[in-house]
Design an enzyme around this catalytic site. Structure first.
Site, short mmCIF file in Angstrom:
data_model
loop_
_atom_site.label_atom_id
_atom_site.label_comp_id
_atom_site.label_asym_id
_atom_site.label_seq_id
_atom_site.Cartn_x
_atom_site.Cartn_y
_atom_site.Cartn_z
N GLY A 35 -2.66 3.93 -3.89
CA GLY A 35 -3.01 4.93 -4.52
C GLY A 35 -4.35 5.47 -4.53
CD GLU A 39 -3.92 -6.47 8.22
OE1 GLU A 39 -3.03 -5.91 7.66
OE2 GLU A 39 -5.15 -6.29 8.25
CG HIS A 99 -4.37 -2.59 7.65
ND1 HIS A 99 -4.16 -3.34 6.48
CD2 HIS A 99 -4.39 -1.31 7.18
CE1 HIS A 99 -4.21 -2.77 5.56
NE2 HIS A 99 -4.21 -1.22 5.73
CD GLN A 106 -9.40 3.99 0.55
OE1 GLN A 106 -8.80 3.81 -0.55
NE2 GLN A 106 -8.67 4.19 1.76
CB SER A 150 -0.83 -0.05 1.32
OG SER A 150 -1.85 -0.99 1.17
CB CYS A 172 -7.24 -0.75 3.38
SG CYS A 172 -6.09 0.68 3.63
CE1 TYR A 183 -6.46 9.86 -2.59
CE2 TYR A 183 -5.19 8.26 -1.97
CZ TYR A 183 -5.28 9.24 -2.75
OH TYR A 183 -4.34 9.72 -3.62
#
Length: 372
Positions: free
Chosen positions: A242, A353, A351, A272, A45, A268, A313
């Site tokens: 991105g 995990e 996240h 989005q 990411s 994540c 974002y």
């Protein structure tokens, strides 16, 4: 090596470089985690970004074979206050300098990271160029101005797997010092790899799922056919790098999966992309949220969880028209998790995990299993 960094707000600094030499471009983001630098650096990411660590001591425990989140470093580079040349950990195989060099990525040290964090905090995420080859400020400025912006590049296409594969490894077992393999159910999940972290795949296996990973450009029709034949039972939309809104084709495929009413979990970027697919466009935050110490309130039981975050974002408040907001970030009150009202779909921004502790969010994977 001596290195030079030019930032688009016209700040020009010198520092010492380690890892690979050359000229590198990226967007500056700061991360507040005190531990887990190997997992952070190897997280896909971060593609197209320079990671500024606010923790001053990085490299203490070296680098090992098991903690990578992907096979490659996709970040443009890292910036730290002090590099530890000597590591101390029984699991370590090499030092941070060698690790970056092997992956062809640059690191900066002996630079005031506190100053950089303040710049990002006040100005938002800024683009920068780092070079061990060019020391002229004006030349670096010209090169940066002509380079691509992060919201113009489909980094997902760069970091995703090229071929499908099965993932069978479970989460780390501290007692046996190895990875578990706890697949117990007959349920199979199709993971769309937008830049998936290996620990996410491990956790899906550990709750009892069979995991089949597909490239980012897999067609919805293929997954719908597998679902109708009973060969998969749900779809996981992974994290990734991105700007989500430029992923027009990926969003179009997700719309088809939504209409087929396939059970889905998004984390994540996946979270989005679901929002965009439902017609509620994501927005860019000033400097994002990156760290392993972000408190999130679970609105379904009114408990606070400590979460890991890595995103620039966010999903808009208007998502409440089609989904129940299940989680909120207590640092910014922004949307952290949702459950869609008319569809078997849940998603979270953080996240689960990442083992942030002490009160974590790994139950999300069990909720997904129950959804299937």
């Amino acid at each position: 090596m001596k290195a030079y960094i030019y930032i688009e707000n016209d700040v020009f600094l010198t520092a010492r470089a380690f890892g690979a030499s050359g000229t590198f471009f990226g967007e500056l983001v700061f991360n507040t985690s005190l531990t887990g630098y190997q997992e952070i650096i190897s997280d896909p990411s971060y593609a197209g970004q320079f990671i500024v660590f606010s923790m001053p001591e990085i490299g203490i425990v070296g680098v090992n074979d098991d903690d990578n989140e992907s096979k490659h470093i996709h970040a443009s580079g890292i910036i730290i206050r002090q590099l530890n040349d000597y590591y101390s950990n029984f699991r370590a195989k090499e030092d941070l300098n060698s690790y970056l060099k092997h992956h062809g990525k640059i690191g900066l040290c002996e630079i005031d990271t506190r100053f950089l964090v303040k710049i990002i905090r006040d100005n938002g995420n800024l683009r920068a160029v780092i070079s061990t080859e060019i020391k002229d400020k004006e030349e670096l400025k010209k090169m940066l101005n002509s380079s691509a912006k992060i919201d113009e590049v489909n980094y997902v296409a760069q970091v995703s797997t090229k071929t499908s594969y099965n993932h069978k490894k479970g989460s780390w077992d501290h007692s046996s010092k190895t990875f578990k393999n706890l697949t117990k159910t007959d349920k199979t999940v199709a993971v769309i790899d937008y830049g998936v972290k290996e620990n996410i795949l491990n956790e899906l296996v550990s709750v009892g799922l069979k995991v089949q990973v597909f490239p980012y450009n897999v067609k919805a029709k293929e997954l719908i056919d597998l679902y109708e034949k009973g060969l998969i039972h749900g779809v996981f939309l992974s994290n990734g790098p991105g700007e989500p809104k430029i992923l027009k084709e990926e969003i179009a495929q997700i719309k088809q999966l939504i209409q087929a009413k396939i059970p889905m979990l998004g984390i994540c970027l996946g979270h989005q992309l679901l929002s965009n697919a439902f017609g509620y466009e994501t927005y860019k935050m000033k400097f994002g949220q990156h760290g392993a110490n972000h408190p999130v309130i679970n609105l379904t039981n009114n408990t606070v969880e400590i979460t890991a975050q890595n995103h620039n974002y966010n999903v808009p408040e208007e998502i409440a028209k089609v989904a129940v907001i299940t989680h909120r970030n207590l640092f910014g009150d922004n949307v952290e998790g949702v459950k869609y009202k008319e569809y078997p779909i849940i998603s979270v921004q953080h996240h689960p995990e990442s083992s942030s502790g002490p009160h974590e969010s790994k139950y999300i994977f069990k909720e997904f299993l129950e959804l299937l």
